[in-house]
Design an enzyme around this catalytic site. Structure first.
Site, short mmCIF file in Angstrom:
data_model
loop_
_atom_site.label_atom_id
_atom_site.label_comp_id
_atom_site.label_asym_id
_atom_site.label_seq_id
_atom_site.Cartn_x
_atom_site.Cartn_y
_atom_site.Cartn_z
N ASP A 31 3.71 -9.05 0.36
CA ASP A 31 3.75 -7.62 0.60
C ASP A 31 3.06 -6.89 -0.54
O ASP A 31 3.08 -7.36 -1.70
CB ASP A 31 5.20 -7.12 0.69
N ARG A 32 2.50 -5.74 -0.24
CA ARG A 32 1.79 -4.98 -1.26
C ARG A 32 2.67 -4.70 -2.48
O ARG A 32 2.22 -4.76 -3.62
CB ARG A 32 1.30 -3.65 -0.66
#
Length: 458
Positions: free
Chosen positions: A168-169
Site C-alpha cells: 500500500d502507498r
C-alpha cells in the site's frame, strides 16, 4: 468526404519507462517533502467499442465529467485534443473504430516524504528496497514521478523491473522487483503456492492481548476509488496471525503474519479486533463510529461511510493522503442530458466514487490520473493561453534537487490557481512496515522502524 481512420499501431504493454519519461519534469525537496514540478502529459487511448458512432462531445459529457464541456471546447481550440494526431476542431465529430485520441493535460502530483529509497539487495536477479511510506510502487492515480518505479529508474538507472508484489502507498518496508521475466515467474509461483512468508510490524491503539491472536474474518472491498475495505460475510477469506511484541501503556507494537494477501488485510483485521493502527488515515477515523469499526459495527451504509471518511479528511485538508483530490470529488460537470447543446452549462456533482476522472486512459502506462476540474470561464483563460503558446515543460531544468523555479501557470488548469496546504512529513508516515519476506531460496529483511522500538515515545 468520408473521414478515414489510419490502421492501429501497437502500443507497448506493461511497465517500461525510459529517458523520455523521466525527462518530463524534475523535482525538488522542501520542508521534508519530495515535490514534483507540474508538467504537461499526454493521455492516449484508442476508441472504445461503446464510443463508436457517438460524438466526442457526447463521450466527454457522459463518461469524462471531471471537467465541464467548456474546458474540452477550450482545450480543442488550444490544440490539446487530437484525433489520429490531427487537432480536433469540432467536438461533434463522430468516433469510428480504431480512432486514436490524445489529450494533453497539466499534471500536478501530490508531495511524498523526502525519505530516500534504500536499496537492500541488488544482484542479477532481483532488486530489493526499503520503501518509504507515502510512496506508490508504480504510476497510478495522481502519481507518476513520485513513485518507486520512476525514482529507481531516474536516480539509480534501474529500468524494466518486474513487480513481484505490492505494498500500500502508506505502508513502508521490504519491496521486491525481479530483473527478468523468468525470475518473476519463479517467485510468482511461490506466491501462488503460498510458499512466501511475510512478516509485518505495526503500532496499534491500546493494549493488544499477550497471547497469539488469529483473525479469519472475510474482507469485502467497499470502494476501489478511495481504497476502503471492511469485514463482511460476503467478502473473501482472509487469515492473519498477530503477536504482541511490546506495550508502552498507551500503544502496542504487534507482529503481523498474513496468510492470505487481501487488500488492506492487516489494517482491516486490526480495526475489527479493536486495535487499529495508531495513525491509519482510513481505519482509525471517527467516520467509522464511536468504536472505530470494532467488531465490524459501523452503523452506516457503505455510501454513508465513504461520505463520512471523505468529509473528515476534507475538514482536515488531508484528501491527498487518501490519494484523491478535491476536484476529483467535487468537480463541476455538465448535465448528462445536455447532449450537443452548447448553451447547457448546468453544473451537477459528479459521483465521487464511480466516475473515471481521466479524459483518456493511457494504454502505454498502466495508470489513471485525477485531473483537476477547470473553471467555467474557459474562453477567458484561452485568450491568456493563446498569448503564450509554448506548451513545453512548465519548469526550468535547473537540476533535480535545486531550488524551486518560477513555474509557468497554465491558464486552463485550476490546480495552478489553488494554494494547497502541504502535509507535514509526519502525516505521510503510517505505522505499518513490511519487515521480512522469505521464499524457498531467499530471505530479505529491513531494519526495525524507529516507531516500533520498545522505548519509542510519540
Amino acid at each position: 468526404g468520408e473521414r478515414s481512420v489510419p490502421p492501429p499501431r501497437k502500443l507497448s504493454a506493461g511497465v517500461s519507462f525510459g529517458a523520455e519519461h523521466f525527462a518530463e519534469t524534475s523535482y525538488y525537496f522542501e520542508g521534508g517533502l519530495r515535490k514534483v514540478r507540474p508538467y504537461y502529459f499526454d493521455f492516449r487511448t484508442y476508441c472504445k467499442g461503446r464510443w463508436v458512432g457517438r460524438s466526442l462531445l457526447h463521450v466527454f459529457s457522459t463518461e469524462f465529467r471531471a471537467q465541464p464541456l467548456a474546458y474540452y471546447r477550450a482545450a480543442a481550440r488550444a490544440g490539446r485534443l487530437r484525433l489520429n494526431e490531427e487537432p480536433v476542431s469540432d467536438l461533434d465529430v463522430v468516433l469510428k473504430n480504431n480512432d486514436f485520441l490524445r489529450n494533453t493535460v497539466h499534471r500536478h502530483e501530490p508531495p511524498v516524504t523526502a525519505q530516500p529509497i534504500q536499496i537492500l539487495v541488488e544482484d542479477d536477479e532481483v532488486v530489493v528496497v526499503d520503501k518509504p511510506s507515502s510512496l506508490p510502487v508504480h504510476p497510478c492515480g495522481r502519481f507518476r514521478h513520485n513513485t518507486v518505479i520512476f525514482i529507481l529508474g531516474k536516480e539509480h538507472d534501474l529500468k524494466e523491473l518486474h513487480t513481484i508484489h505490492r505494498l500500500d502507498r502508506m505502508t513502508s518496508g521490504v519491496l521486491m522487483f525481479a530483473k527478468t521475466v523468468e525470475v518473476s515467474k519463479r517467485i510468482d509461483e511461490q506466491v501462488r503456492e503460498r510458499q512466501l512468508e511475510k512478516e509485518y510490524v505495526c503500532r496499534v491503539v491500546g493494549e493488544f492481548p499477550e497471547h497469539e491472536v488469529v483473525c479469519e474474518e472475510p474482507i469485502l472491498v467497499v470502494s476501489y476509488k478511495v481504497g476502503v475495505c471492511r469485514v463482511d460475510p460476503k467478502g473473501k477469506f482472509c487469515k492473519t496471525i498477530f503477536q504482541r511484541l511490546s506495550y508502552n501503556g498507551r500503544t502496542s507494537v504487534v507482529r503481523c503474519l498474513p496468510r492470505t494477501g487481501r487488500t488492506h488485510q492487516i489494517r482491516v483485521h486490526l480495526q475489527y479486533l479493536g486495535h487499529p493502527i495508531v495513525n491509519d488515515p482510513i481505519y482509525n477515523m471517527e467516520a467509522w463510529g464511536p468504536d472505530r469499526g470494532k467488531g465490524g459495527k459501523i452503523g452506516k451504509t457503505d455510501e454513508e461511510l465513504l461520505k463520512a471518511l471523505v468529509d473528515e479528511h476534507r475538514s482536515k485538508q488531508s484528501l491527498d493522503i487518501l490519494g484523491i483530490s478535491e476536484e476529483d470529488l467535487n468537480s463541476s460537470a455538465e448535465n448528462r442530458d445536455c447532449g450537443n447543446s452548447s448553451d447547457c452549462t448546468t453544473s451537477v456533482q459528479a459521483d465521487p466514487l464511480k466516475e473515471n476522472s481521466c479524459p483518456a486512459e493511457d494504454t502505454k502506462d498502466p495508470e489513471r490520473s485525477d485531473i483537476a476540474a477547470c473553471p467555467q470561464n474557459s474562453d477567458a483563460n484561452l485568450e491568456a493561453l493563446e498569448k503564450n503558446k509554448e506548451l513545453g515543460s512548465c519548469e526550468n531544468q535547473n537540476g533535480q534537487t535545486g531550488e524551486k523555479s518560477s513555474e509557468e501557470k497554465d491558464p486552463l488548469c485550476v490546480e495552478c490557481k489553488i494554494a494547497r496546504r502541504d502535509p507535514c512529513p509526519k502525516e505521510l508516515v503510517m505505522y505499518l512496515h513490511a519487515l521480512r519476506y522469505k521464499g524457498a531460496d531467499f530471505e530479505y529483511c529491513s531494519k526495525m522502524p524507529e516507531w516500533a522500538m520498545e522505548d519509542w515515545e510519540e
